[in-house]
Design an enzyme around this catalytic site. Structure first.
Site, PDB file in Angstrom:
ATOM      1  N   GLU A   1      10.460  -1.609  -5.441  1.00  0.00           N
ATOM      2  CA  GLU A   1      11.157  -1.119  -4.262  1.00  0.00           C
ATOM      3  C   GLU A   1      11.860   0.568  -4.725  1.00  0.00           C
ATOM      4  OE1 GLU A   1      11.294  -2.442  -1.706  1.00  0.00           O
ATOM      5  OE2 GLU A   1      11.105  -4.568  -1.798  1.00  0.00           O
TER       6      GLU A   1
ATOM      7  N   ARG B   1      10.222   3.587  -2.420  1.00  0.00           N
ATOM      8  CA  ARG B   1      11.196   4.222  -1.462  1.00  0.00           C
ATOM      9  C   ARG B   1      11.852   5.564  -2.063  1.00  0.00           C
ATOM     10  NH1 ARG B   1      13.497  -0.687   2.023  1.00  0.00           N
ATOM     11  NH2 ARG B   1      12.204  -2.429   1.553  1.00  0.00           N
TER      12      ARG B   1
ATOM     13  N   ASP C   1      -0.040  -8.274  -1.215  1.00  0.00           N
ATOM     14  CA  ASP C   1      -0.605  -7.030  -0.405  1.00  0.00           C
ATOM     15  C   ASP C   1      -1.000  -5.757  -1.181  1.00  0.00           C
ATOM     16  OD1 ASP C   1       2.049  -6.616  -0.908  1.00  0.00           O
ATOM     17  OD2 ASP C   1       2.629  -6.601   1.464  1.00  0.00           O
TER      18      ASP C   1
END
Ligand SMILES: *[C@@H]1O[C@H](CO)[C@@H](O)[C@H](O)[C@H]1NC(C)=O
Ligand SMILES: *[C@@H]1O[C@H](CO)[C@@H](O)[C@H](O)[C@H]1NC(C)=O
Ligand SMILES: *[C@@H]1O[C@H](CO)[C@@H](O)[C@H](O)[C@H]1NC(C)=O
Length: 545
Positions: A131, A135, A274
């Protein structure tokens, strides 16, 4: 004969005239001009941003209604979760805005001052490296790119922070012998920490979604360590598991970092699976390393053979899940997260060129044609997940109708093709569908995609909006997007600003060249690498499966 010929030609002309003029006019466009829509999108962005800067700044997690706020590591200082993630959307909107340039520029410069003077990664707290990479590292690197390209502010501020952050994240690789990092690291002490649940296994998509960011940092700084660390997750993953032959390139969603072995047999393109597939292709698009196209190719052939199916009665294409391994039954459940696949398949087939041009290239083949068709079909399915919902907004998860009984407590879509379970009715303003629509539009220039995108944008604008005590508009996640009026939740996700509104804005920009930039999985764009510079720096693929 002559007269009949003239008559025939006249009739043909009248028919053509009817279809060209009358029919086209009959089909009303939902939007006026692309410029007007961009302005509407900027307005929604700035309404969200203004509220955050007055009431939430500089906290990482913010509730617009109750004004409660906290930081990402709850004990620590802010990491810029919202500020850094949203920043490049402001650069991008600024570059093509006609009405909001001043306010966007003010936002950019305020963010830069904060990043330069206040942001410190000397935080004694454990952060998830995936994460934080997609980001924060991604956001800093794309801010550096835009600041350099558009000559706004000081690009070095962002690069300096990116190096500082990545040096800390790199310590997550230290303890593992397989090359696969532990899932978290303490930013201050540098201690690498395994996942506290799932028997210490890491999500497969997490450690395979650091490569674009780490490689771009090597490319910018000339320090090849980041490149090597990120690439070094693959040998164990492919070899220990016989991923190509035994699994047809389809990876179970958990991996033990010490051995590189998969845990369990759950295979899906939704959460935890994904972006493993996404970064195979995107590494190829960014660096042109052929190996990653070949690996992507094998995974896509595996996906088409084992996971793609069609719903009843309308034959909507979807990607199902194999919770108990490839040889067992397909579960017809699909996360909204999977909706990025339309755009990915389209980019894999065309490499960012217009479809007509791509089809004429020497490398076009039947696999690419198949990928292209599937890209369009999946994007249509994901559009239907919005279009058929009462709020015009898709739920987090749908289950496609494969002929089996539909649970009594589920909501069935009007066409009967999919249903939603009570626990899956939330909507987090996620980007994946508008992301695919944006790619398909720029690769085809078919206005249908802008109509779909505008319909979805209007539904977000109308049905995720709530007024604050002082009558400002707030845009919120939804607990329920099926019952009307929608049930709001007091939350915003940073990807609403970083991704959803950015992809919508890009959809309505007129000169987007998809061969020049590659978007990381959080929608932060990086420019494609120059082969010459890669050679100079000695950056090349260092393994083969
Ligand atoms: C800024 O906008 C111009 C004009 O639309 C475009 O050509 C250029 O690529 C944009 N710059 C960036 C960095 O996106
Ligand atoms: C390159 O990056 C690594 C990993 O963070 C770091 O340990 C090393 O000091 C860097 N090398 C230079 C020359 O900056
Ligand atoms: C959103 O609201 C506007 C104005 O109130 C209306 O014109 C439009 O049709 C609505 N769109 C949707 C998708 O509900």
């Amino acid at each position: 004969m002559f007269h009949k010929g003239v008559f025939g030609a006249l009739v043909a002309c009248l028919i053509a005239f009817y279809y060209l003029v009358v029919e086209q006019r009959g089909e009303q466009s939902l939007y006026t001009t692309s410029e007007a829509v961009r302005t509407e999108i900027e307005t929604v962005f700035l309404e969200t941003w203004r509220d955050y800067s007055s009431n939430g700044w500089p906290y990482d997690v913010y509730s617009p209604l109750g004004h409660s706020k906290r930081n990402m590591p709850p004990s620590g200082d802010p990491m810029g979760w919202i500020i850094v993630d949203a920043l490049d959307s402001m650069f991008m909107m600024y570059n093509s805005s006609s009405v909001h340039k001043n306010e966007l520029l003010k936002g950019i410069l305020e963010a830069q001052v904060w990043i330069d003077n206040e942001l410190s990664y000397e935080i004694d707290a454990e952060v998830n490296i995936f994460e934080t990479t997609i980001r924060m590292l991604g956001g800093l690197l794309s801010a550096h790119y835009y600041a350099s390209e558009l000559r706004i502010g000081n690009p070095r501020v962002y690069l300096r922070k990116a190096v500082d952050l990545c040096d800390r994240l790199a310590l997550a690789f230290e303890k593992s012998e397989s090359g696969i990092p532990y899932s978290s690291v303490n930013l201050q002490t540098g201690e690498a920490i395994k996942n506290h649940v799932d028997d210490g296994a890491s999500s497969t998509a997490e450690f395979t979604t650091l490569q674009m960011e780490f490689k771009y940092l090597s490319y910018l700084t000339g320090n090849s360590t980041y490149w090597k660390l990120a690439e070094n997750v693959y040998p164990a993953l492919y070899k220990e598991n016989d991923l190509l032959d035994r699994y047809h390139g389809l990876a179970p969603i958990y991996t033990y970092p010490d051995s590189g072995r998969f845990m369990g047999q759950n295979i899906r393109f939704g959460s935890r699976g994904d972006s493993f597939y996404e970064y195979l292709l995107k590494q190829y698009l960014l660096t042109h390393e052929k190996l990653y196209y070949d690996l992507y190719r094998q995974s896509m052939e595996g996906m088409k053979a084992f996971l793609v199916s069609q719903s009843s009665p309308s034959k909507f294409a979807y990607i199902g899940e194999k919770p108990h391994g490839l040889m067992n039954a397909l579960d017809p459940k699909m996360d909204h997260l999977v909706c990025f696949m339309g755009g990915l398949l389209a980019m894999g087939a065309t490499e960012g060129q217009n479809i007509n041009k791509a089809r004429r290239s020497l490398s076009w083949n039947s696999q690419k044609e198949e990928d292209w068709r599937l890209a369009q079909d999946l994007t249509h399915t994901c559009y239907q997940m919005y279009h058929q919902s009462p709020s015009g907004l898709a739920p987090e998860i749908v289950v496609f109708n494969d002929g089996r009984a539909i649970p009594d407590n589920a909501w069935l879509s009007p066409s009967g093709d999919f249903y939603v379970k009570p626990a899956d009715r939330h909507n987090l303003q996620r980007p994946e569908t508008v992301e695919s629509i944006m790619f398909l539009y720029h690769l085809t220039k078919d206005d249908k995609y802008r109509q779909w995108g505008y319909e979805i944008f209007s539904s977000f604008a109308n049905n995720t909006c709530e007024f604050s005590a002082d009558s400002q508009k707030l845009y919120l996640s939804l607990k329920d997007c099926i019952d009307l009026p929608t049930v709001k939740s007091d939350n915003i996700e940073s990807f609403w600003l970083a991704e959803t509104l950015k992809y919508l804005h890009l959809l309505f920009q007129d000169d987007v060249d998809l061969t020049r930039v590659v978007f990381n999985t959080e929608a932060h764009p990086f420019p494609t690498f120059e082969p010459e510079r890669m050679r100079e720096l000695g950056l090349r693929t260092g393994w083969s499966p």
